[in-house]
Design a protein around this motif. Structure first.
Motif, PDB file in Angstrom:
ATOM      1  N   UNK A 256       5.115   3.667   0.536  1.00 43.50           N
ATOM      2  CA  UNK A 256       5.295   4.062  -0.861  1.00 43.50           C
ATOM      3  C   UNK A 256       6.236   3.099  -1.577  1.00 43.50           C
ATOM      4  N   UNK A 257       7.302   2.702  -0.916  1.00 42.22           N
ATOM      5  CA  UNK A 257       8.260   1.782  -1.515  1.00 42.22           C
ATOM      6  C   UNK A 257       7.579   0.456  -1.863  1.00 42.22           C
ATOM      7  N   UNK A 258       6.805  -0.063  -0.933  1.00 41.35           N
ATOM      8  CA  UNK A 258       6.111  -1.337  -1.164  1.00 41.35           C
ATOM      9  C   UNK A 258       5.101  -1.195  -2.298  1.00 41.35           C
ATOM     10  N   UNK A 259       4.330  -0.133  -2.264  1.00 38.46           N
ATOM     11  CA  UNK A 259       3.314   0.097  -3.298  1.00 38.46           C
ATOM     12  C   UNK A 259       3.936   0.183  -4.688  1.00 38.46           C
ATOM     13  N   UNK A 260       5.085   0.828  -4.797  1.00 38.52           N
ATOM     14  CA  UNK A 260       5.683   1.071  -6.104  1.00 38.52           C
ATOM     15  C   UNK A 260       6.447  -0.137  -6.644  1.00 38.52           C
ATOM     16  N   UNK A 261       7.149  -0.855  -5.772  1.00 38.96           N
ATOM     17  CA  UNK A 261       8.058  -1.908  -6.231  1.00 38.96           C
ATOM     18  C   UNK A 261       7.353  -3.239  -6.465  1.00 38.96           C
TER      19      UNK A 261
ATOM     20  N   UNK B 158       0.075  -9.893   8.828  1.00 41.79           N
ATOM     21  CA  UNK B 158      -0.307  -9.014   7.719  1.00 41.79           C
ATOM     22  C   UNK B 158      -0.872  -7.705   8.242  1.00 41.79           C
ATOM     23  N   UNK B 159      -1.682  -7.777   9.301  1.00 38.58           N
ATOM     24  CA  UNK B 159      -2.344  -6.582   9.825  1.00 38.58           C
ATOM     25  C   UNK B 159      -1.416  -5.718  10.668  1.00 38.58           C
ATOM     26  N   UNK B 160      -0.178  -6.149  10.866  1.00 35.27           N
ATOM     27  CA  UNK B 160       0.727  -5.407  11.732  1.00 35.27           C
ATOM     28  C   UNK B 160       1.235  -4.109  11.145  1.00 35.27           C
ATOM     29  N   UNK B 161       1.166  -3.981   9.829  1.00 35.94           N
ATOM     30  CA  UNK B 161       1.681  -2.792   9.171  1.00 35.94           C
ATOM     31  C   UNK B 161       0.881  -2.515   7.907  1.00 35.94           C
ATOM     32  N   UNK B 162       0.698  -1.236   7.606  1.00 34.59           N
ATOM     33  CA  UNK B 162       0.028  -0.853   6.365  1.00 34.59           C
ATOM     34  C   UNK B 162       0.830  -1.344   5.169  1.00 34.59           C
ATOM     35  N   UNK B 163       2.164  -1.342   5.298  1.00 34.53           N
ATOM     36  CA  UNK B 163       3.022  -1.817   4.208  1.00 34.53           C
ATOM     37  C   UNK B 163       2.720  -3.280   3.874  1.00 34.53           C
ATOM     38  N   UNK B 164       2.477  -4.105   4.889  1.00 35.67           N
ATOM     39  CA  UNK B 164       2.142  -5.516   4.656  1.00 35.67           C
ATOM     40  C   UNK B 164       0.845  -5.641   3.874  1.00 35.67           C
ATOM     41  N   UNK B 165      -0.141  -4.866   4.284  1.00 32.78           N
ATOM     42  CA  UNK B 165      -1.449  -4.909   3.627  1.00 32.78           C
ATOM     43  C   UNK B 165      -1.328  -4.482   2.170  1.00 32.78           C
ATOM     44  N   UNK B 166      -0.550  -3.430   1.930  1.00 33.21           N
ATOM     45  CA  UNK B 166      -0.346  -2.958   0.559  1.00 33.21           C
ATOM     46  C   UNK B 166       0.325  -4.037  -0.280  1.00 33.21           C
ATOM     47  N   UNK B 167       1.354  -4.679   0.271  1.00 31.18           N
ATOM     48  CA  UNK B 167       2.075  -5.716  -0.468  1.00 31.18           C
ATOM     49  C   UNK B 167       1.148  -6.872  -0.848  1.00 31.18           C
ATOM     50  N   UNK B 168       0.342  -7.318   0.102  1.00 24.42           N
ATOM     51  CA  UNK B 168      -0.575  -8.439  -0.149  1.00 24.42           C
ATOM     52  C   UNK B 168      -1.635  -8.052  -1.174  1.00 24.42           C
ATOM     53  N   UNK B 169      -2.164  -6.835  -1.064  1.00 29.40           N
ATOM     54  CA  UNK B 169      -3.178  -6.377  -2.016  1.00 29.40           C
ATOM     55  C   UNK B 169      -2.594  -6.223  -3.416  1.00 29.40           C
ATOM     56  N   UNK B 170      -1.399  -5.677  -3.518  1.00 24.17           N
ATOM     57  CA  UNK B 170      -0.745  -5.532  -4.816  1.00 24.17           C
ATOM     58  C   UNK B 170      -0.464  -6.901  -5.432  1.00 24.17           C
TER      59      UNK B 170
ATOM     60  N   UNK C 144      15.863   2.093   0.615  1.00 20.81           N
ATOM     61  CA  UNK C 144      14.914   3.105   0.139  1.00 20.81           C
ATOM     62  C   UNK C 144      13.940   3.510   1.238  1.00 20.81           C
ATOM     63  N   UNK C 145      13.502   2.551   2.032  1.00 21.80           N
ATOM     64  CA  UNK C 145      12.509   2.840   3.069  1.00 21.80           C
ATOM     65  C   UNK C 145      13.085   3.697   4.191  1.00 21.80           C
TER      66      UNK C 145
ATOM     67  N   UNK D 297      11.014  -3.434   3.954  1.00 21.52           N
ATOM     68  CA  UNK D 297      10.592  -2.034   4.022  1.00 21.52           C
ATOM     69  C   UNK D 297      10.319  -1.620   5.463  1.00 21.52           C
ATOM     70  N   UNK D 298       9.685  -2.491   6.225  1.00 22.38           N
ATOM     71  CA  UNK D 298       9.427  -2.198   7.636  1.00 22.38           C
ATOM     72  C   UNK D 298      10.735  -2.100   8.419  1.00 22.38           C
ATOM     73  N   UNK D 299      11.603  -3.093   8.254  1.00 24.14           N
ATOM     74  CA  UNK D 299      12.863  -3.099   9.007  1.00 24.14           C
ATOM     75  C   UNK D 299      13.735  -1.909   8.639  1.00 24.14           C
ATOM     76  N   UNK D 300      13.865  -1.639   7.353  1.00 23.97           N
ATOM     77  CA  UNK D 300      14.703  -0.528   6.914  1.00 23.97           C
ATOM     78  C   UNK D 300      14.192   0.820   7.382  1.00 23.97           C
TER      79      UNK D 300
END
Length: 408
Positions: A114-119, A360-372, A106-107, A145-148
């Protein structure tokens, strides 16, 4: 005004590294916007220079992908997908493989954030119902999500910038970067499976029958078909059309023409903060590259440093992505770096994206996943993530470096 431009640039990128300015609640977006305003108000650059430095083509494509994601969300696709993934009739390892494969795929055609936030939220509910520890699954979502997203030109914001900068071909990029992206997904699975932390977590299984408690999720099929059609159209635009931005904005217009979704519903899910961050950074880095003395200094320094060598580029990507962030790093390197060949741009895209899995700080996707996850009651500490993210990143980068060296 050379000193002011350099000072503002340093202050902005210092803020990017910390995520804020000490003593203030301002975030990265606010820092970038203030930096741009200081340069404008001080007369270091004028309005025309500021506008000329903003890459509206990249912003247009990014806006299109955000609106497209909004269409998917409104159709109920993300809720349906998250629910189906978490209730796959598979054992813990099989479920983990499914999560990684689906999120990675998906990513590649949506923005990874968006994928991380939604799933993530729905997946957590499902794995907790199975009696499993959700931590490795949340980390799997972020890393996959980052790798894909490294596989395609539209997988993440930094790839979009690189695509517009080098006018890269979609298919050639996929051929060059798809392999390290796929390897990255395999590495994510292997590290999670063989890590002692994850191995123990995957053994804690309840007696619930997988799939027996699938929740009915409403899916608006006509709206989903419209989103899928738009996705195919975006991909075709990147393959066949040179003026991508205008055609992508036409996709936005078509999605706004809806009898079900109001304009506020469609645009309400757009990440305007990210677009503002881009504008601010474009202006600040544009001021640096627009000054001949400063631009020559950075160009010569990076050339002497050997940024055109894949091994050096990997190191710069790893350090930069986990300090100032991969988007600011890529923007800075494209503006102030040496002449970029196609193979170097492919390498920058892959290395900067895979480096985002390190911390965690390496990608916005990581931050979103941890916060969610935190909102759902699952706390993932900096150490929890690093124990998996560090080996995933290092192994992925070594393999990606080998591949890029082989094809260059």
């Amino acid at each position: 005004m050379d000193w002011l431009i350099v000072t503002v640039f340093a202050g902005v990128y210092f803020g990017m590294a910390l995520g804020r300015w000490p003593g203030l609640a301002i975030n990265r977006t606010g820092i970038a916007v203030i930096g741009a305003l200081v340069l404008l108000l001080a007369g270091a650059i004028d309005g025309q220079q500021a506008l000329a430095s903003i890459d509206f083509a990249t912003l247009s494509v990014l806006l299109t992908l955000m609106v497209l994601s909004s269409q998917y969300a409104a159709s109920g696709f993300f809720d349906w997908l998250g629910n189906r993934i978490s209730h796959l009739d598979l054992g813990p390892r099989g479920l983990l493989a499914g999560v990684i494969a689906i999120c990675g795929a998906l990513s590649a055609v949506m923005t990874n954030d968006v994928v991380v936030w939604a799933v993530t939220p729905i997946l957590i509910q499902g794995v907790v119902a199975r009696g499993l520890d959700p931590k490795p699954f949340v980390i799997a979502v972020a890393c996959a999500a980052n790798a894909g997203s490294a596989a395609t030109l539209i997988g993440n914001p930094q790839n979009l910038m690189i695509a517009e900068f080098g006018q890269l071909d979609f298919v050639e990029f996929l051929v060059a970067c798809g392999v390290p992206a796929l390897i990255g997904l395999l590495v994510v699975y292997a590290v999670l499976i063989y890590s002692p932390m994850t191995r123990n977590a995957l053994r804690v299984v309840s007696h619930a029958v997988p799939g027996s408690d699938v929740i009915s999720v409403s899916l608006d099929r006509p709206m989903l078909i419209k989103a899928l059609t738009a996705t195919i159209a975006v991909i075709l635009i990147f393959i066949l059309v040179e003026e991508r931005a205008l055609w992508c904005l036409l996709i936005v217009a078509m999605l706004l023409l809806s009898r079900k979704l109001g304009t506020d519903q469609v645009l309400g899910r757009v990440d305007w903060h990210l677009l503002a961050l881009f504008c601010g950074l474009f202006i600040v880095t544009g001021a640096m590259s627009g000054d001949d003395v400063i631009a020559k200094f950075f160009h010569d320094m990076l050339s002497t440093f050997g940024i055109d060598q894949p091994g050096i580029l990997v190191g710069v990507s790893l350090v930069g992505s986990n300090t100032i962030g991969n988007v600011p790093l890529v923007m800075m390197l494209l503006s102030l770096g040496p002449d970029w060949s196609q193979s170097m741009l492919h390498g920058l895209a892959v290395f900067s994206t895979l480096s985002g899995n390190f911390l965690i700080v390496g990608s916005v996707a990581n931050i979103i996943a941890v916060e969610q996850a935190a909102k759902a009651g699952t706390v993932i500490s900096f150490t929890d993530y690093a124990r998996l993210g560090v080996p995933i990143t290092l192994i992925s980068l070594v393999m990606a470096l080998g591949w890029m060296t082989l094809i260059s």
